[in-house]
Design a protein around this motif. Structure first.
Motif, PDB file in Angstrom:
ATOM      1  N   GLY A   1      13.029  33.695  12.922  1.00  0.00           N
ATOM      2  CA  GLY A   1      13.334  34.286  11.617  1.00  0.00           C
ATOM      3  C   GLY A   1      12.070  34.660  10.874  1.00  0.00           C
ATOM      4  O   GLY A   1      11.961  34.493   9.660  1.00  0.00           O
ATOM      5  N   PHE A   2      11.125  35.194  11.597  1.00  0.00           N
ATOM      6  CA  PHE A   2       9.776  35.446  11.072  1.00  0.00           C
ATOM      7  C   PHE A   2       9.790  36.295   9.804  1.00  0.00           C
ATOM      8  O   PHE A   2       9.255  35.890   8.759  1.00  0.00           O
ATOM      9  N   GLN A   3      10.373  37.477   9.872  1.00  0.00           N
ATOM     10  CA  GLN A   3      10.297  38.413   8.746  1.00  0.00           C
ATOM     11  C   GLN A   3      10.954  37.869   7.486  1.00  0.00           C
ATOM     12  O   GLN A   3      10.496  38.118   6.372  1.00  0.00           O
ATOM     13  N   GLY A   4      12.030  37.120   7.654  1.00  0.00           N
ATOM     14  CA  GLY A   4      12.725  36.582   6.485  1.00  0.00           C
ATOM     15  C   GLY A   4      12.062  35.368   5.886  1.00  0.00           C
ATOM     16  O   GLY A   4      12.372  34.986   4.751  1.00  0.00           O
TER      17      GLY A   4
ATOM     18  N   ALA B   1      -4.652  24.080  -5.793  1.00  0.00           N
ATOM     19  CA  ALA B   1      -3.874  24.707  -4.725  1.00  0.00           C
ATOM     20  C   ALA B   1      -2.808  23.750  -4.212  1.00  0.00           C
ATOM     21  O   ALA B   1      -2.960  22.532  -4.268  1.00  0.00           O
ATOM     22  N   ILE B   2      -1.718  24.337  -3.713  1.00  0.00           N
ATOM     23  CA  ILE B   2      -0.676  23.604  -2.996  1.00  0.00           C
ATOM     24  C   ILE B   2      -0.720  24.100  -1.565  1.00  0.00           C
ATOM     25  O   ILE B   2      -0.599  25.303  -1.311  1.00  0.00           O
ATOM     26  N   PHE B   3      -0.902  23.179  -0.629  1.00  0.00           N
ATOM     27  CA  PHE B   3      -1.049  23.547   0.781  1.00  0.00           C
ATOM     28  C   PHE B   3       0.177  23.097   1.563  1.00  0.00           C
ATOM     29  O   PHE B   3       0.477  21.906   1.634  1.00  0.00           O
ATOM     30  N   LEU B   4       0.900  24.070   2.143  1.00  0.00           N
ATOM     31  CA  LEU B   4       2.107  23.775   2.897  1.00  0.00           C
ATOM     32  C   LEU B   4       2.017  24.353   4.305  1.00  0.00           C
ATOM     33  O   LEU B   4       1.407  25.404   4.506  1.00  0.00           O
ATOM     34  N   VAL B   5       2.638  23.662   5.251  1.00  0.00           N
ATOM     35  CA  VAL B   5       2.747  24.163   6.620  1.00  0.00           C
ATOM     36  C   VAL B   5       4.225  24.422   6.876  1.00  0.00           C
ATOM     37  O   VAL B   5       5.053  23.529   6.719  1.00  0.00           O
ATOM     38  N   ASN B   6       4.568  25.654   7.250  1.00  0.00           N
ATOM     39  CA  ASN B   6       5.968  26.035   7.431  1.00  0.00           C
ATOM     40  C   ASN B   6       6.089  26.990   8.621  1.00  0.00           C
ATOM     41  O   ASN B   6       5.626  28.125   8.519  1.00  0.00           O
ATOM     42  N   PRO B   7       6.686  26.560   9.760  1.00  0.00           N
ATOM     43  CA  PRO B   7       7.271  25.254  10.049  1.00  0.00           C
ATOM     44  C   PRO B   7       6.239  24.132   9.927  1.00  0.00           C
ATOM     45  O   PRO B   7       5.065  24.320  10.216  1.00  0.00           O
ATOM     46  N   HIS B   8       6.761  22.972   9.542  1.00  0.00           N
ATOM     47  CA  HIS B   8       5.878  21.854   9.255  1.00  0.00           C
ATOM     48  C   HIS B   8       5.347  21.221  10.542  1.00  0.00           C
ATOM     49  O   HIS B   8       5.981  21.279  11.589  1.00  0.00           O
TER      50      HIS B   8
ATOM     51  N   ASP C   1      14.536  25.981   3.823  1.00  0.00           N
ATOM     52  CA  ASP C   1      15.468  27.083   3.595  1.00  0.00           C
ATOM     53  C   ASP C   1      14.687  28.265   3.025  1.00  0.00           C
ATOM     54  O   ASP C   1      13.900  28.109   2.080  1.00  0.00           O
ATOM     55  N   ALA C   2      14.873  29.437   3.610  1.00  0.00           N
ATOM     56  CA  ALA C   2      14.052  30.597   3.257  1.00  0.00           C
ATOM     57  C   ALA C   2      14.162  30.951   1.777  1.00  0.00           C
ATOM     58  O   ALA C   2      13.150  31.192   1.104  1.00  0.00           O
ATOM     59  N   LYS C   3      15.377  30.984   1.243  1.00  0.00           N
ATOM     60  CA  LYS C   3      15.560  31.346  -0.161  1.00  0.00           C
ATOM     61  C   LYS C   3      14.894  30.335  -1.076  1.00  0.00           C
ATOM     62  O   LYS C   3      14.199  30.701  -2.032  1.00  0.00           O
ATOM     63  N   ALA C   4      15.080  29.050  -0.773  1.00  0.00           N
ATOM     64  CA  ALA C   4      14.477  27.999  -1.590  1.00  0.00           C
ATOM     65  C   ALA C   4      12.957  28.058  -1.522  1.00  0.00           C
ATOM     66  O   ALA C   4      12.260  27.847  -2.522  1.00  0.00           O
TER      67      ALA C   4
END
Length: 356
Positions: free
Chosen positions: A191-194, A147-154, A162-165
């Protein structure tokens, strides 16, 4: 000394300690200083005569409400603050030596839990903007990655990718391993939904999203959360005993349900925090203090002084700030509090940066 005198002295000491604690401004744990929706208090009052009963249909109602909010089926939701247990079960599922990738400094509860059962933790430093370094994270993915575990916002930087990235990263990486995204602070971005990775899950990607009611909804004292995932993974975790709504705290459940039902509250309170965050950023810029572009309910800044020295100055002023996050030994995290609390924190910070 007579027993009653001992009790009197103990009571006095405890009263003094309580009074001292009440005077401390808590800007350390990213709590919502405005508290929960007024509807929560009404629901808790109505529930007080049912504390002798286990959580029943209330849990099912909350599960359905969450599924509706997320736009997924109820069998894709696993209830609870499950990150620690999740790390254990994924570590056991992957077996000894399975790898868990995450950004550092960060929120390590899941990967540390996996390590306790034989998982291997792969730490990837943040990029120059103190964001999740997506290219560097991608390079660490291999056949052993569980697994890769990310926090966003960190956390602790408060930055968002960046949302697209970020969506592109999930699209590619989830074909190789499970991507887990902790979105505990996403409601504060505007910018929750995006940005939410639930959108990637709905596209069929192998992704899990964790949320909590402890932050934006103001329920830290009745902490309750949930994860959204594929039906297959949810089924596996539930078979291990996770997510039984009847095991949840009755008061936490009804408080969370009341929070979701009050649709006007969350936009109002997050807007207040965003406004205070903007004031913080303006203040930091005016005083030329290096800081991240936080999109969470806290700011992260460089005092250019050792953390212990800075923390001591805040403690002396009656303010508790976040812990140190290596390797950024001169950076501090301050939760956005009420307007008067923020002003007091800024006054303390001013004395620190002026006396560099």
């Amino acid at each position: 000394m007579k027993k009653r005198h001992v009790y009197a002295i103990v009571f006095l000491i405890l009263s003094l300690i309580t009074r001292m604690e009440a005077q401390v401004i808590p800007l350390s744990l990213n709590e919502n200083p405005y508290g929960p929706s007024p509807a929560v208090y009404q629901r808790l009052e109505a529930e007080k005569n049912r504390l002798s009963r286990y959580t029943g249909e209330e849990g099912e109602l909350l599960l359905k409400a969450i599924a509706q909010r997320e736009g997924v089926s109820a069998d894709q939701i696993v209830m609870g603050e499950i990150l620690d247990q999740l790390g254990i079960y994924l570590g056991l599922k992957g077996g000894a030596g399975s790898e868990f990738i995450y950004s550092v400094p960060g929120y390590p509860v899941l990967v540390h839990a996996a390590a306790r059962v034989g998982g291997k933790v792969i730490s990837v430093p943040l990029n120059a903007n103190k964001e999740n370094d997506l290219p560097a994270l991608s390079k660490q993915v291999n056949e052993r990655t569980q697994a890769i575990f990310l926090v966003n916002p960190h956390n602790p930087s408060g930055t968002v990718n960046d949302a697209k990235a970020f969506h592109n990263f999930i699209e590619k990486t989830s074909k190789k391993a499970l991507v887990i995204v902790d979105e505990a602070y996403l409601e504060f971005t505007g910018g929750f939904q995006g940005r939410t990775a639930v959108a990637d899950l709905k596209k069929g990607n192998n992704v899990m999203v964790f949320r909590t009611f402890a932050k934006a909804y103001g329920l830290a004292g009745l902490s309750i959360g949930y994860a959204v995932m594929t039906k297959e993974l949810a089924s596996y975790l539930k078979a291990q005993g996770l997510g039984n709504v009847h095991d949840l705290n009755r008061l936490s459940v009804v408080a969370a349900l009341a929070s979701l039902e009050d649709e006007a509250y969350l936009p109002k309170v997050t807007q207040q925090i965003q406004q205070e965050r903007q004031k913080w950023n303006q203040w930091l810029d005016e005083w030329k203090v290096t800081h991240t572009n936080s999109q969470a309910n806290f700011v992260y800044l460089d005092t250019k002084k050792p953390y212990t020295e800075t923390e001591a100055a805040f403690t002396k002023a009656g303010i508790k700030i976040g812990r140190a996050f290596a390797p950024y030994e001169t950076w501090i995290r301050i939760t956005i509090g009420l307007p008067e609390e923020n002003k007091k924190a800024q006054e303390v910070l001013k004395t620190i940066i002026v006396n560099k």
